[in-house]
Design a protein around this motif. Structure first.
Motif, PDB file in Angstrom:
ATOM      1  N   ILE A  47       0.863  -1.182   0.000  1.00 18.66           N
ATOM      2  CA  ILE A  47       0.000   0.000   0.000  1.00 18.66           C
ATOM      3  C   ILE A  47       0.900   1.233   0.000  1.00 18.66           C
ATOM      4  O   ILE A  47       1.778   1.372   0.854  1.00 18.66           O
ATOM      5  CB  ILE A  47      -0.940  -0.011   1.215  1.00 18.66           C
ATOM      6  CG1 ILE A  47      -1.929  -1.178   1.084  1.00 18.66           C
ATOM      7  CG2 ILE A  47      -1.661   1.329   1.357  1.00 18.66           C
ATOM      8  CD1 ILE A  47      -2.803  -1.408   2.302  1.00 18.66           C
ATOM      9  N   THR A  48       0.692   2.116  -0.976  1.00 19.07           N
ATOM     10  CA  THR A  48       1.529   3.307  -1.098  1.00 19.07           C
ATOM     11  C   THR A  48       0.738   4.611  -0.975  1.00 19.07           C
ATOM     12  O   THR A  48       1.332   5.670  -0.801  1.00 19.07           O
ATOM     13  CB  THR A  48       2.279   3.310  -2.445  1.00 19.07           C
ATOM     14  OG1 THR A  48       1.329   3.184  -3.513  1.00 19.07           O
ATOM     15  CG2 THR A  48       3.272   2.154  -2.507  1.00 19.07           C
ATOM     16  N   ALA A  49      -0.593   4.547  -1.099  1.00 20.29           N
ATOM     17  CA  ALA A  49      -1.414   5.753  -0.974  1.00 20.29           C
ATOM     18  C   ALA A  49      -2.868   5.341  -0.750  1.00 20.29           C
ATOM     19  O   ALA A  49      -3.256   4.209  -1.056  1.00 20.29           O
ATOM     20  CB  ALA A  49      -1.303   6.617  -2.225  1.00 20.29           C
ATOM     21  N   LEU A  50      -3.659   6.275  -0.228  1.00 17.77           N
ATOM     22  CA  LEU A  50      -5.085   6.040  -0.026  1.00 17.77           C
ATOM     23  C   LEU A  50      -5.860   7.299  -0.379  1.00 17.77           C
ATOM     24  O   LEU A  50      -5.375   8.419  -0.153  1.00 17.77           O
ATOM     25  CB  LEU A  50      -5.397   5.694   1.437  1.00 17.77           C
ATOM     26  CG  LEU A  50      -4.834   4.391   1.958  1.00 17.77           C
ATOM     27  CD1 LEU A  50      -3.586   4.647   2.748  1.00 17.77           C
ATOM     28  CD2 LEU A  50      -5.856   3.696   2.799  1.00 17.77           C
ATOM     29  N   ARG A  51      -7.038   7.096  -0.920  1.00 14.32           N
ATOM     30  CA  ARG A  51      -8.009   8.171  -1.116  1.00 14.32           C
ATOM     31  C   ARG A  51      -9.204   7.812  -0.255  1.00 14.32           C
ATOM     32  O   ARG A  51      -9.775   6.721  -0.390  1.00 14.32           O
ATOM     33  CB  ARG A  51      -8.430   8.273  -2.576  1.00 14.32           C
ATOM     34  CG  ARG A  51      -7.327   8.752  -3.478  1.00 14.32           C
ATOM     35  CD  ARG A  51      -7.771   8.776  -4.926  1.00 14.32           C
ATOM     36  NE  ARG A  51      -6.701   9.275  -5.777  1.00 14.32           N
ATOM     37  CZ  ARG A  51      -6.478   8.864  -7.007  1.00 14.32           C
ATOM     38  NH1 ARG A  51      -7.258   7.947  -7.560  1.00 14.32           N
ATOM     39  NH2 ARG A  51      -5.485   9.354  -7.705  1.00 14.32           N
ATOM     40  N   ILE A  52      -9.570   8.731   0.633  1.00 15.36           N
ATOM     41  CA  ILE A  52     -10.690   8.493   1.548  1.00 15.36           C
ATOM     42  C   ILE A  52     -11.657   9.653   1.401  1.00 15.36           C
ATOM     43  O   ILE A  52     -11.288  10.814   1.579  1.00 15.36           O
ATOM     44  CB  ILE A  52     -10.195   8.353   3.003  1.00 15.36           C
ATOM     45  CG1 ILE A  52      -9.228   7.165   3.101  1.00 15.36           C
ATOM     46  CG2 ILE A  52     -11.371   8.191   3.956  1.00 15.36           C
ATOM     47  CD1 ILE A  52      -8.594   6.960   4.445  1.00 15.36           C
ATOM     48  N   ARG A  53     -12.903   9.334   1.057  1.00 11.19           N
ATOM     49  CA  ARG A  53     -13.944  10.359   0.909  1.00 11.19           C
ATOM     50  C   ARG A  53     -14.747  10.391   2.210  1.00 11.19           C
ATOM     51  O   ARG A  53     -15.225   9.361   2.671  1.00 11.19           O
ATOM     52  CB  ARG A  53     -14.849  10.054  -0.279  1.00 11.19           C
ATOM     53  CG  ARG A  53     -15.833  11.192  -0.559  1.00 11.19           C
ATOM     54  CD  ARG A  53     -16.613  10.965  -1.832  1.00 11.19           C
ATOM     55  NE  ARG A  53     -15.790  10.961  -3.030  1.00 11.19           N
ATOM     56  CZ  ARG A  53     -15.374  12.053  -3.686  1.00 11.19           C
ATOM     57  NH1 ARG A  53     -15.694  13.245  -3.246  1.00 11.19           N
ATOM     58  NH2 ARG A  53     -14.649  11.934  -4.779  1.00 11.19           N
ATOM     59  N   VAL A  54     -14.860  11.608   2.785  1.00 13.99           N
ATOM     60  CA  VAL A  54     -15.477  11.784   4.098  1.00 13.99           C
ATOM     61  C   VAL A  54     -16.592  12.826   3.996  1.00 13.99           C
ATOM     62  O   VAL A  54     -16.404  13.882   3.401  1.00 13.99           O
ATOM     63  CB  VAL A  54     -14.417  12.261   5.123  1.00 13.99           C
ATOM     64  CG1 VAL A  54     -15.016  12.444   6.490  1.00 13.99           C
ATOM     65  CG2 VAL A  54     -13.244  11.304   5.177  1.00 13.99           C
ATOM     66  N   SER A  55     -17.754  12.512   4.595  1.00 15.85           N
ATOM     67  CA  SER A  55     -18.830  13.495   4.719  1.00 15.85           C
ATOM     68  C   SER A  55     -18.859  13.992   6.165  1.00 15.85           C
ATOM     69  O   SER A  55     -17.965  13.671   6.956  1.00 15.85           O
ATOM     70  CB  SER A  55     -20.176  12.867   4.344  1.00 15.85           C
ATOM     71  OG  SER A  55     -20.615  11.987   5.361  1.00 15.85           O
ATOM     72  N   ASN A  56     -19.897  14.729   6.522  1.00 11.49           N
ATOM     73  CA  ASN A  56     -20.012  15.233   7.896  1.00 11.49           C
ATOM     74  C   ASN A  56     -20.106  14.113   8.926  1.00 11.49           C
ATOM     75  O   ASN A  56     -19.721  14.302  10.077  1.00 11.49           O
ATOM     76  CB  ASN A  56     -21.230  16.150   8.030  1.00 11.49           C
ATOM     77  CG  ASN A  56     -21.003  17.480   7.338  1.00 11.49           C
ATOM     78  OD1 ASN A  56     -19.861  17.890   7.126  1.00 11.49           O
ATOM     79  ND2 ASN A  56     -22.076  18.148   6.989  1.00 11.49           N
ATOM     80  N   TYR A  57     -20.638  12.953   8.527  1.00 10.63           N
ATOM     81  CA  TYR A  57     -20.896  11.903   9.511  1.00 10.63           C
ATOM     82  C   TYR A  57     -20.309  10.538   9.169  1.00 10.63           C
ATOM     83  O   TYR A  57     -20.301   9.653  10.022  1.00 10.63           O
ATOM     84  CB  TYR A  57     -22.405  11.724   9.701  1.00 10.63           C
ATOM     85  CG  TYR A  57     -23.071  12.991  10.163  1.00 10.63           C
ATOM     86  CD1 TYR A  57     -22.934  13.416  11.480  1.00 10.63           C
ATOM     87  CD2 TYR A  57     -23.803  13.771   9.279  1.00 10.63           C
ATOM     88  CE1 TYR A  57     -23.528  14.593  11.903  1.00 10.63           C
ATOM     89  CE2 TYR A  57     -24.401  14.942   9.706  1.00 10.63           C
ATOM     90  CZ  TYR A  57     -24.258  15.354  11.016  1.00 10.63           C
ATOM     91  OH  TYR A  57     -24.836  16.506  11.432  1.00 10.63           O
TER      92      TYR A  57
END
Length: 164
Positions: A47-57
């Motif tokens: 694993i070399t990178a991550l994309r994490i999508r976050v909302s308010n909750y």
């Protein structure tokens, strides 16, 4: 004589087999969503990178880069997309977080001492780490729909011949 030769050959090859060091934590989260697994991507490298999508909750979506290849994106499209890159040779050695019906928080900890939190601090806590020493996060699995419903964490050592 043939049986004795085969037995000797078996004993020599059995000594060269390395013990398995894999372990698994999860699934943490609710029961909805479609199953996903990144098990095949681990062959592209660590694993070399991550994309994490976050909302308010919630943790809305995930995408992981293995070596130089990005996995398929899982989850929804709402919220802010955050992208983190690991340093060369850096690995994730602990993942904690919180969930209710969906994943609400993820905290990644690396062997270089970095602590990377995403999401909201509400829900049932979990803390995942490998069962064996010198093993790291190799890939993730879980369930996702418009949000990340649940996550599973798969730990193992890397092949010594990985060159990046």
């Amino acid at each position: 004589m043939l049986a004795l030769t085969l037995l000797a050959l078996f004993c020599v090859s059995a000594e060269s087999v390395q013990p398995r060091l894999s372990s698994y934590n999860g699934e943490y989260g609710g029961g909805g969503g479609e199953r996903f697994s990144h098990s095949g991507y681990q062959l592209d490298g660590p694993i070399t990178a991550l994309r994490i999508r976050v909302s308010n909750y919630y943790i809305v979506g995930l995408q992981v880069r293995y070596g130089k290849e990005w996995s398929n994106y899982v989850g929804g499209t709402q919220g802010d997309l955050e992208e983190i890159f690991l340093y060369p040779g850096e690995s994730i050695i602990q993942v904690s977080g919180k969930y209710k019906k969906y994943l609400r928080k993820l905290v990644l900890v690396t062997d270089k001492g970095r602590y990377m939190p995403f999401g909201k601090d509400t829900g049932t806590s979990f803390n995942a780490a490998p069962l064996y020493p010198d093993t790291v996060l190799r890939f993730i699995s879980g369930r996702a729909g418009s949000l990340i419903d649940a996550i599973g964490l798969h730990w193992d050592s890397y092949p010594s011949d990985y060159s990046g």
